[in-house]
Design an enzyme around this catalytic site. Structure first.
Site, mmCIF file in Angstrom:
data_model
loop_
_atom_site.group_PDB
_atom_site.id
_atom_site.type_symbol
_atom_site.label_atom_id
_atom_site.label_comp_id
_atom_site.label_asym_id
_atom_site.label_seq_id
_atom_site.Cartn_x
_atom_site.Cartn_y
_atom_site.Cartn_z
ATOM 1 N N CYS A 51 0.844 -1.201 0.000
ATOM 2 C CA CYS A 51 0.000 0.000 0.000
ATOM 3 C C CYS A 51 0.878 1.250 0.000
ATOM 4 O O CYS A 51 1.835 1.337 0.762
ATOM 5 C CB CYS A 51 -0.912 -0.004 1.224
ATOM 6 S SG CYS A 51 -2.058 1.388 1.215
ATOM 7 N N CYS A 55 0.262 4.770 6.941
ATOM 8 C CA CYS A 55 -0.385 4.621 8.255
ATOM 9 C C CYS A 55 0.588 3.896 9.210
ATOM 10 O O CYS A 55 1.026 2.771 8.923
ATOM 11 C CB CYS A 55 -1.685 3.837 8.112
ATOM 12 S SG CYS A 55 -2.750 4.520 6.806
ATOM 13 N N CYS A 58 0.114 0.138 10.324
ATOM 14 C CA CYS A 58 -0.374 -0.881 9.385
ATOM 15 C C CYS A 58 0.687 -1.817 8.810
ATOM 16 O O CYS A 58 1.717 -1.379 8.289
ATOM 17 C CB CYS A 58 -1.137 -0.205 8.246
ATOM 18 S SG CYS A 58 -1.953 -1.399 7.182
ATOM 19 N N CYS A 95 -16.916 -8.367 5.177
ATOM 20 C CA CYS A 95 -16.232 -7.102 4.881
ATOM 21 C C CYS A 95 -14.920 -7.372 4.153
ATOM 22 O O CYS A 95 -14.062 -8.096 4.647
ATOM 23 C CB CYS A 95 -15.964 -6.378 6.197
ATOM 24 S SG CYS A 95 -15.102 -4.823 5.968
ATOM 25 N N ARG A 260 -18.623 -1.409 17.182
ATOM 26 C CA ARG A 260 -17.932 -2.702 17.009
ATOM 27 C C ARG A 260 -16.641 -2.770 17.812
ATOM 28 O O ARG A 260 -15.745 -1.933 17.652
ATOM 29 C CB ARG A 260 -17.633 -2.952 15.524
ATOM 30 C CG ARG A 260 -16.964 -4.315 15.270
ATOM 31 C CD ARG A 260 -16.920 -4.692 13.795
ATOM 32 N NE ARG A 260 -18.229 -4.576 13.207
ATOM 33 C CZ ARG A 260 -18.557 -3.652 12.316
ATOM 34 N NH1 ARG A 260 -17.675 -2.807 11.887
ATOM 35 N NH2 ARG A 260 -19.782 -3.594 11.838
HETATM 36 N N1 SAM Z 1 -6.883 0.471 3.355
HETATM 37 C C1 SAM Z 1 -8.153 0.876 3.809
HETATM 38 C C2 SAM Z 1 -8.160 2.161 4.577
HETATM 39 O O1 SAM Z 1 -7.151 2.490 5.207
HETATM 40 O O2 SAM Z 1 -9.193 2.830 4.565
HETATM 41 C C3 SAM Z 1 -8.863 -0.160 4.614
HETATM 42 C C4 SAM Z 1 -8.215 -1.056 5.583
HETATM 43 S S1 SAM Z 1 -7.568 -0.395 7.057
HETATM 44 C C5 SAM Z 1 -6.826 -1.865 7.547
HETATM 45 C C6 SAM Z 1 -8.947 -0.108 8.091
HETATM 46 C C7 SAM Z 1 -8.679 0.275 9.534
HETATM 47 O O3 SAM Z 1 -8.144 -0.812 10.259
HETATM 48 C C8 SAM Z 1 -7.704 1.417 9.801
HETATM 49 O O4 SAM Z 1 -8.299 2.656 9.577
HETATM 50 C C9 SAM Z 1 -7.354 1.190 11.265
HETATM 51 O O5 SAM Z 1 -8.245 1.866 12.118
HETATM 52 C C10 SAM Z 1 -7.523 -0.326 11.416
HETATM 53 N N2 SAM Z 1 -6.226 -0.982 11.539
HETATM 54 C C11 SAM Z 1 -5.313 -1.209 10.575
HETATM 55 N N3 SAM Z 1 -4.220 -1.809 11.064
HETATM 56 C C12 SAM Z 1 -4.415 -1.968 12.401
HETATM 57 C C13 SAM Z 1 -3.660 -2.496 13.468
HETATM 58 N N4 SAM Z 1 -2.429 -2.966 13.296
HETATM 59 N N5 SAM Z 1 -4.223 -2.520 14.688
HETATM 60 C C14 SAM Z 1 -5.467 -2.043 14.900
HETATM 61 N N6 SAM Z 1 -6.227 -1.509 13.926
HETATM 62 C C15 SAM Z 1 -5.720 -1.460 12.695
HETATM 63 C C1 DTB Z 2 -11.734 -1.543 11.016
HETATM 64 O O1 DTB Z 2 -11.979 -0.486 11.622
HETATM 65 N N1 DTB Z 2 -11.044 -2.553 11.504
HETATM 66 C C2 DTB Z 2 -10.884 -3.602 10.512
HETATM 67 C C3 DTB Z 2 -11.768 -3.095 9.362
HETATM 68 N N2 DTB Z 2 -12.138 -1.780 9.788
HETATM 69 C C4 DTB Z 2 -11.298 -3.155 7.996
HETATM 70 C C5 DTB Z 2 -9.472 -3.887 10.173
HETATM 71 C C6 DTB Z 2 -8.633 -4.255 11.351
HETATM 72 C C7 DTB Z 2 -7.306 -4.579 10.823
HETATM 73 C C8 DTB Z 2 -6.386 -5.060 11.879
HETATM 74 C C9 DTB Z 2 -5.017 -5.299 11.370
HETATM 75 C C10 DTB Z 2 -4.906 -6.376 10.339
HETATM 76 O O2 DTB Z 2 -5.444 -7.479 10.519
HETATM 77 O O3 DTB Z 2 -4.208 -6.147 9.333
HETATM 78 FE FE1 SF4 Z 3 -2.923 1.234 3.319
HETATM 79 FE FE2 SF4 Z 3 -2.948 0.078 5.699
HETATM 80 FE FE3 SF4 Z 3 -3.253 2.704 5.542
HETATM 81 FE FE4 SF4 Z 3 -5.251 1.062 4.682
HETATM 82 S S1 SF4 Z 3 -4.494 1.277 6.765
HETATM 83 S S2 SF4 Z 3 -4.420 2.869 3.638
HETATM 84 S S3 SF4 Z 3 -4.007 -0.656 3.886
HETATM 85 S S4 SF4 Z 3 -1.411 1.550 4.937
#
Ligand code: SAM
Ligand code: DTB
Ligand code: SF4
Length: 339
Positions: A51, A55, A58, A95, A260
């Site tokens: 990506c 973030c 992530c 989802c 949630r």
């Molecule tokens: N890429 C898309 C975006 O950023 O909109 C969707 C997926 S992203 C994984 C969705 C959400 O998952 C993020 O906004 C964050 O709040 C949560 N998230 C991602 N990685 C995480 C982590 N390591 N621990 C907890 N929450 C996480």
């Molecule tokens: C959200 O708020 N939490 C979910 C969903 N929206 C997409 C994602 C959590 C991701 C946790 C880290 C991972 O498994 O990569």
């Molecule tokens: Fe990309 Fe992860 Fe950020 Fe979603 S949360 S935009 S997958 S870096």
């Protein structure tokens, strides 16, 4: 912004003694939902890693060395099988998440096909794909999309500490595009990313003052992934009671929404998860993987709810039996829970 609730009022809720806060959250919960039921949503990463966003939490950002295996967009059969398995296990919402900045013109019809396939199984559909236009949201709505997930993540003030490549205002624009297309909004945040109490106040204040409150509000606790700045930067774990408070305040401010209990449950013991459910969470992610990280197995969650006399919310027409008998004594004393 014309405010539905002031920032001071949100701060005051956070500062309430816990018994008072929980009492108010439980009352709000009962008014609009059956407090014994928890909606189950299952995630699938349909395009993994590489990506371009930064973030700081992530596993999927190309900027961090997390050792994650990259996967291109999944095919229809793989997605159908995963959704079907989730439905059989008791999930009502599926989802799909993609690690994109935005959805390309080439991928838009392919994602629409995946949505239609899941919808045809009789499940609610949700996708989270990054920034989208109103036209793309309409295409997905026509394919059968129920919810679009796009989080504000944290307060406007703390945001730049964890993400620099996508602005807060760009996120708000995507949320408007989703609403205009008639798709329900799933929008929440993440705690444990080095924010203060005041940032958690700011996040919930922003969410509660969106033109319409989100239909679904995920509250994630950071899952520390080695190689990401937030896991490697020595951010200490947030006080677990702050997670409970965040859920309770979200429930009071957005009483009709699904709140949630999202990422982070593998690091919570069952008593803490139960407390989050008592504080007003009425949805959780189920299945042993979130997008790329671990989550409790279906059986563990089924056992947890059964021990609490609770059960997964069932779809209108469901072939899955998750019934736990009602408690006639409790109903006689307290009145039947709100439907
Ligand atoms: N890429 C898309 C975006 O950023 O909109 C969707 C997926 S992203 C994984 C969705 C959400 O998952 C993020 O906004 C964050 O709040 C949560 N998230 C991602 N990685 C995480 C982590 N390591 N621990 C907890 N929450 C996480
Ligand atoms: C959200 O708020 N939490 C979910 C969903 N929206 C997409 C994602 C959590 C991701 C946790 C880290 C991972 O498994 O990569
Ligand atoms: Fe990309 Fe992860 Fe950020 Fe979603 S949360 S935009 S997958 S870096």
């Amino acid at each position: 912004m014309s405010e539905r609730v002031t920032r001071e009022a949100v701060r005051d809720l956070f500062e309430l003694p816990m018994p008072e806060l929980l009492f108010r959250a439980m009352a709000a919960h009962r008014e609009h939902h059956d407090p014994t039921q928890v909606q189950w949503s299952t995630l699938l990463s349909i395009k993994t890693g590489a990506c371009p966003e930064d973030c700081g939490y992530c596993s999927q950002s190309a900027r961090w060395n997390t050792g994650l295996k990259r996967e291109p967009l999944l095919d229809l059969d793989t997605v159908r099988e995963a959704a079907h398995a989730a439905k059989k296990a008791g999930s009502t919402r599926f989802c799909m998440g993609a690690a994109w900045r935005r959805v390309s013109a080439r991928d838009t019809p392919r994602v629409a096909e995946l949505i239609a396939e899941v919808k045809a199984l009789g499940m609610e559909t949700c996708v989270t794909l990054g920034t989208i236009t109103e036209d793309q949201a309409k295409t997905f709505a026509d394919a059968g999309l129920d919810y679009y997930n796009h989080n504000l993540d944290t307060s406007r003030e703390h945001y730049a500490e964890i993400i620099t490549t996508r602005s807060y205002d760009e996120r708000l624009q995507t949320l408007r595009n989703v609403r205009s297309a008639g798709v329900k909004v799933c929008c929440g945040g993440i705690v444990g990313v080095g924010e203060t109490r005041e940032d958690r106040v700011g996040l919930l204040w922003e969410l509660a003052n969106l033109p319409e409150p989100p239909d679904s509000v995920p509250i994630n606790e950071l899952v520390p992934v080695a190689g990401t700045p937030l896991a490697d930067g020595g951010v200490s774990r947030v006080d677990p009671f702050e997670v409970v408070r965040t859920i309770a305040v979200a429930r009071i401010l957005m009483p009709k929404s699904y709140v949630r209990l999202s990422a982070g449950r593998t690091d919570m013991d069952e008593a803490l998860q139960a407390m989050c459910l008592m504080a007003g969470a009425n949805s959780m992610f189920t299945g042993d993987t979130l997008l790329t990280t671990d989550n409790p197995a279906f059986e563990q969650d089924r056992a947890l709810l059964a021990r609490l006399g609770m059960r997964p919310e069932q779809a209108e027409e469901s072939d899955v039996d998750v019934t736990v008998g009602p408690c006639a004594t409790a109903d006689r004393i307290l009145g039947a829970p709100a439907k």
